[in-house]
Design a protein around this motif. Structure first.
Motif: not given
Length: 224
Positions: A23-40
């Motif tokens: 999920s975007y949330a899990e990718i964001a967690r692994r990169l230590d970024r906000p989920t919105s950054t990954i979604s955009r």
């Protein structure tokens, strides 16, 4: 650097995460970024099924080169003001700005039809940026593709039915989330508080979404 701009290595990790079904949330967690950054990032570069890290990085570099301070606001033709307002509203709702610009340019065209070259020329952006935006719009039902067999090119079309299809696609995606929540509740065990929250959320979203789909079918004739 956490919180900074995505680099090429980050984009490779995003692509790997999407390939693994994360999920975007899990990718964001692994990169230590906000989920919105990954979604955009994914939304403006082809969506989950079309994300390519190298192309995404090149498109971002090109956008950065084009970015210049906005000129002072001056009065312009009414159409320009309307276009800007619609773009801003779309961005506030979560649509990437480039995608919103492409969508609004199609909406305000006389026949609702443009080629990729026409969009790139009118908006003064790269073909890659147009391609990423159109892919997102097609996936969400806002735009459809037509093939021009004589000139071997795609034509992107916004017609009245696009509104119906976009509502239905969004509703189906929400319905899938609702059903996943209810399955998760059963797996966890309905006697647990977390499962009860999931079940309530899933049931609420399912009922609202089914109502929305029924309403879209009922009022579809308004678009005829």
């Amino acid at each position: 650097m956490p919180g900074g701009r995505l680099n090429q290595q980050d984009r490779q990790r995003i692509a790997a995460g999407l390939a693994d079904g994360l999920s975007y949330a899990e990718i964001a967690r692994r990169l230590d970024r906000p989920t919105s950054t990954i979604s955009r990032e994914v939304g403006r570069n082809g969506g989950p099924g079309g994300y390519r890290p190298q192309q995404a990085h090149q498109a971002t570099v090109q956008r950065a080169r084009r970015d210049t301070p906005a000129p002072p606001h001056t009065a312009g033709p009414p159409g320009g003001a309307v276009e800007e307002e619609i773009v801003e509203l779309a961005v506030r709702s979560g649509m990437p700005r480039m995608t919103a610009r492409v969508h609004v340019d199609l909406l305000l065209s006389e026949d609702g039809r443009r080629t990729a070259a026409e969009l790139a020329g009118r908006l003064k952006v790269s073909p890659a940026s147009v391609s990423a935006a159109v892919n997102f719009l097609v996936q969400q039902g806002y735009v459809r593709r037509e093939r021009d067999p004589r000139r071997r090119r795609d034509i992107y079309v916004v017609d009245d039915e696009a509104w119906y299809h976009s509502v239905v696609i969004s509703a189906r995606q929400t319905l899938e989330s609702a059903q996943a929540a209810m399955r998760g509740a059963e797996t966890v065990g309905l006697d647990r508080p977390a499962a009860q929250r999931l079940a309530k959320a899933g049931t609420f979203l399912e009922r609202v979404t089914l109502d929305m789909m029924e309403s879209a079918d009922r009022w579809r004739t308004l678009l005829a």
